[in-house]
Design a protein around this motif. Structure first.
Motif: not given
Length: 171
Positions: A51-62, A142-153
């Motif tokens: 799932x964490x691979x999915x999260x990174x794929x979504x919020x960083x890569x996509x 917002x880039x900030x939001x994407x990165x915060x989602x990643x950290x939260x997950x």
């Protein structure tokens, strides 16, 4: 885990990586078959990593890097996510720990690279929308939001993993 500056994001990500390293040390002490065991109806340890691979794929890569379909076939979306063409959903896969860890390291290296060059100005911009079906939806974030989602997950799923490892260790 609520950074506001590029240095804060770099530090927060480094903290999550160190914490996950300790969790992985703990997981490696268990019989590898146990890492595929669901605990109290929740994901197995390996499913959590997928799932964490999915999260990174979504919020960083996509979302940030604008890759229209970045998901690895072993990436695992959350249970209630509706089916979206092209987004993986193989809940039956049972890859070995090392296979999933190689994916995680690849994704973490990408995040480290992104964060290494991150500026305050970049944190405050909105990503251009990716015009392809998938998750997150094809819109601007917002880039900030994407990165915060990643950290939260990263933070919360490591806590879930620690909880589940304690149960597995207790037998």
């Amino acid at each position: 885990m609520r950074p506001t500056t590029p240095d804060g994001f770099r530090e927060a990500h480094a903290i999550t990586e160190r914490l996950w390293a300790d969790t992985l040390t703990r997981a490696r002490r268990l019989d590898p078959a146990l890492l595929h065991t669901s605990v109290e109806g929740e994901w197995s340890f390996i499913d959590t990593l997928r799932h964490m691979v999915f999260v990174t794929d979504c919020w960083v890569r996509r979302a940030i890097q604008r890759q229209p379909a970045p998901w690895h076939p072993l990436a695992l979306p959350w249970e209630q996510m509706p089916d979206i063409p092209g987004v993986p959903r193989d809940r039956t896969a049972q890859p070995p720990l090392e296979t999933v860890l190689a994916l995680r390291e690849d994704r973490a290296a990408g995040v480290r690279s992104l964060l290494a060059g991150l500026t305050a100005e970049q944190l405050d911009i909105d990503t251009p929308a990716v015009e392809a079906p998938g998750w997150p939806p094809p819109k601007s974030f917002p880039v900030r939001k994407c990165l915060l989602v990643l950290l939260n997950e990263e933070w919360h799923h490591r806590l879930y993993a620690e909880r589940d490892l304690a149960i597995l260790e207790a037998g």
